[in-house]
Design an enzyme around this catalytic site. Structure first.
Site, short mmCIF file in Angstrom:
data_model
loop_
_atom_site.label_atom_id
_atom_site.label_comp_id
_atom_site.label_asym_id
_atom_site.label_seq_id
_atom_site.Cartn_x
_atom_site.Cartn_y
_atom_site.Cartn_z
CE LYS A 240 -1.52 1.29 4.32
NZ LYS A 240 -1.15 2.80 4.77
CG ASN A 241 2.46 2.71 3.46
OD1 ASN A 241 1.15 2.58 3.25
ND2 ASN A 241 2.76 2.24 4.62
CG ASP B 143 3.90 0.86 9.77
OD1 ASP B 143 4.20 1.24 8.52
OD2 ASP B 143 3.90 1.81 10.65
CB CYS C 98 -3.63 9.56 12.97
SG CYS C 98 -2.41 8.69 12.92
NE ARG D 284 1.24 9.73 11.01
CZ ARG D 284 0.86 8.71 10.13
NH1 ARG D 284 -0.14 8.29 10.48
NH2 ARG D 284 1.50 8.14 9.16
NE ARG E 141 -6.68 4.04 6.27
CZ ARG E 141 -5.92 5.11 6.70
NH1 ARG E 141 -6.14 5.41 7.76
NH2 ARG E 141 -5.17 5.65 6.02
C1 EPZ Z 1 4.77 6.71 6.69
O1 EPZ Z 1 4.08 7.54 7.40
C2 EPZ Z 1 3.72 5.41 6.59
N1 EPZ Z 1 2.56 5.85 5.73
C3 EPZ Z 1 3.35 4.95 7.86
O2 EPZ Z 1 2.76 3.85 7.76
C4 EPZ Z 1 4.84 4.44 8.63
O3 EPZ Z 1 4.30 4.20 10.06
C5 EPZ Z 1 5.51 5.68 8.81
O4 EPZ Z 1 5.83 6.26 7.50
C6 EPZ Z 1 7.01 5.26 9.50
O5 EPZ Z 1 7.47 4.34 8.81
C7 EPZ Z 1 2.70 6.03 4.40
O6 EPZ Z 1 4.08 5.55 3.87
C8 EPZ Z 1 1.56 6.04 3.61
P1 EPZ Z 1 7.07 9.88 8.73
P2 EPZ Z 1 4.60 9.03 7.47
O7 EPZ Z 1 6.82 11.11 8.16
O8 EPZ Z 1 5.28 9.40 6.11
C9 EPZ Z 1 7.64 12.78 12.18
C10 EPZ Z 1 0.71 2.30 7.97
O9 EPZ Z 1 0.67 1.73 8.95
N2 EPZ Z 1 7.28 14.04 11.14
O10 EPZ Z 1 8.18 9.01 8.29
O11 EPZ Z 1 3.68 9.88 7.74
C11 EPZ Z 1 6.41 12.26 12.37
O12 EPZ Z 1 5.79 12.83 13.42
C12 EPZ Z 1 1.36 3.76 8.18
O13 EPZ Z 1 0.72 2.07 6.72
C13 EPZ Z 1 7.53 15.40 11.52
O14 EPZ Z 1 7.93 15.62 12.70
O15 EPZ Z 1 5.59 8.99 8.59
C14 EPZ Z 1 6.96 10.76 13.07
O16 EPZ Z 1 7.07 10.95 14.40
C15 EPZ Z 1 0.97 4.22 9.55
N3 EPZ Z 1 7.37 16.39 10.70
C16 EPZ Z 1 8.11 10.77 12.44
O17 EPZ Z 1 8.57 11.97 11.88
C17 EPZ Z 1 7.09 16.11 9.37
O18 EPZ Z 1 7.09 16.94 8.35
C18 EPZ Z 1 7.93 9.66 11.06
O19 EPZ Z 1 6.91 10.08 10.28
C19 EPZ Z 1 6.98 14.40 8.97
C20 EPZ Z 1 7.24 13.61 9.91
#
Ligand code: EPZ
Length: 423
Positions: A22-23, A309, A120, A125, A401
């Site tokens: 999916k991702n 995840d 969420c 996030r 999802r």
């Molecule tokens: C991706 O989310 C995945 N989703 C998530 O999978 C996964 O848990 C996550 O990466 C971590 O591996 C998709 O790819 C669609 P991040 P993403 O930006 O990109 C902080 C699932 O189960 N952050 O890597 O939203 C954030 O708060 C989902 O399929 C900022 O502070 O995650 C987090 O603590 C759940 N500022 C950390 O970075 C930003 O601008 C990692 O988040 C962006 C992120």
């Protein structure tokens, strides 16, 4: 809302076909906005989030069609022109990954309005790094009425360092940079296989990207991108989930259509817990659960570390392991909602901030439980399969999802699970 009724206590045996990731499919669909030519994506999973992204593309005026293959779907997408460049709140609130249209819309159409994704269940996030990176590339970003309004006549290449590793942040900026003027350097970029798969697709479309799969991406902007055909990589989290299912039920599963290289950290941890995992051929894994699982500590990290995840699914297994397992969640600040539901089933789990201590082995008994997010719901399914008696899992739309027809795949390998439709 649909619910799952699970009768636990039986080892799972048989073959499981793993779906496309999916991702990886979601950013690939967004990448179709970068060209007026046809994009063809194979091995797209039949999950809710893909449907939501198709609705979002439709909202933008972008045609897409789907054909069912033996495994997964083939999607054809062609973004000849846009009706509008707005990703509305109604769709973004269903799926945060909608933010992935921001970079491509800005790069190709010079303007985008995307609803700010809220927090969420697993954390705040924020998307500050997405926005800071786009500003570095010359975009003007205004936040108004809960929307991100981004404009840029032509993005200009720049160097950007990610304070925090961000998967979709890296993807968004990569898609913005491929059509920018000049060279962009993304440092401390995410190295997840899904990010690398997107880079592979962009290069097939004519982009110039160096450092794929590393934390330093160098992108030379080009004038335009052409269409491409691409096969989405296997879902490494679904792979880990079914490897864990073999472990927690003491069964034996053969997983096909997998990419073993993407699950090395998960396999190492499960083997430390006593699960035997052997490759059979290039894209098949055989997992055998032991009579007795052993406790093993785990800390989630960015790829190639143990993925966040998979934390919830591993916690379900840890409840059945002899000894205490210390789980440390370093990526999200609130990703233990599943722990409280597991405790209701009889688990012994103490959560202190980013750490959870799981004392096993505790016998789990079926109970009514509630899913809170995608991976928490997978954890509850695994626990229900290991529990004695009947478990009713509410709000399984979360699991739909990201897992393609999971109850059908589970029934095929001997699970007693059925979907209870709410009247
Ligand atoms: C991706 O989310 C995945 N989703 C998530 O999978 C996964 O848990 C996550 O990466 C971590 O591996 C998709 O790819 C669609 P991040 P993403 O930006 O990109 C902080 C699932 O189960 N952050 O890597 O939203 C954030 O708060 C989902 O399929 C900022 O502070 O995650 C987090 O603590 C759940 N500022 C950390 O970075 C930003 O601008 C990692 O988040 C962006 C992120």
């Amino acid at each position: 809302m649909d619910r799952f009724l699970v009768q636990g206590g039986r080892p799972l045996e048989g073959r499981v076909t793993i779906s496309g990731a999916k991702n990886a499919a979601l950013p690939a669909m967004a990448a179709a906005l970068l060209t007026s030519e046809r994009m063809v994506l194979h091995n797209v999973p039949r999950v809710r989030d893909i449907g939501t992204m198709r609705s979002l593309l439709d909202e933008l005026g972008v045609d897409s069609s789907v054909t069912h293959d033996e495994v997964g779907n083939t999607l054809e997408i062609q973004a000849v022109r846009l009706l509008n460049s707005q990703a509305p709140y109604e769709l973004v609130k269903q799926m945060r990954a909608s933010i992935l249209v921001l970079g491509p819309l800005l790069a190709r159409f010079a303007e985008a309005r995307v609803s700010l994704p809220g927090g969420c269940a697993i954390g705040a996030r924020p998307v500050n790094l997405h926005l800071k990176g786009l500003e570095k590339l010359g975009a003007t970003i205004d936040l108004e009425h809960g929307y991100i309004h981004a404009r840029a006549s032509r993005l200009k290449g720049a160097a950007f360092y990610f304070d925090t590793v961000s998967v979709t942040g890296t993807e968004n900026l990569m898609m913005a940079a491929v059509l920018a003027e000049g060279e962009t350097l993304l440092e401390n970029a995410a190295r997840e296989p899904e990010v690398e798969d997107l880079a592979t697709l962009l290069v097939k479309m004519g982009a110039r990207i160096e450092g794929m799969g590393t934390d330093c991406l160098r992108i030379h902007g080009v004038g335009a991108l052409h269409g491409a055909e691409h096969r989405i990589i296997p879902d490494r989290i679904e792979t880990g989930t079914f490897l864990t299912a073999a472990g927690v039920t003491g069964g034996r599963l053969i997983l096909e259509h997998v990419e073993p290289a993407h699950v090395t950290a998960v396999m190492a941890k499960l083997e430390a817990a006593g699960v035997r995992i052997v490759p059979s051929g290039d894209h098949e894994l055989i997992a055998t659960g032991p009579q007795n699982l052993r406790a093993a500590d785990v800390t989630t990290q960015e790829y190639p570390g143990f993925p966040t995840d998979m934390q919830a699914q591993y916690m379900a297994l840890a409840t059945q392991a002899q000894g205490s397992s210390v789980i440390t969640e370093t990526i999200f600040e609130n990703r233990y909602l599943h722990a409280l539901e597991l405790v209701r089933m009889g688990a012994d789990i103490q959560v202190e901030g980013r750490q959870a201590v799981v004392r096993g082995r505790t016998a789990l008994s079926g109970a009514p439980v509630q899913a809170s997010d995608l991976r928490a719901s997978a954890s509850l399914v695994l626990a229900a399969l290991a529990a004695s008696g009947e478990t009713l899992i509410d709000r399984v739309y979360h699991i739909d999802r990201g897992y393609e027809r999971i109850e059908e795949k589970l029934v095929k390998i001997g699970a007693r699970i059925r979907r209870v439709l709410d009247d």
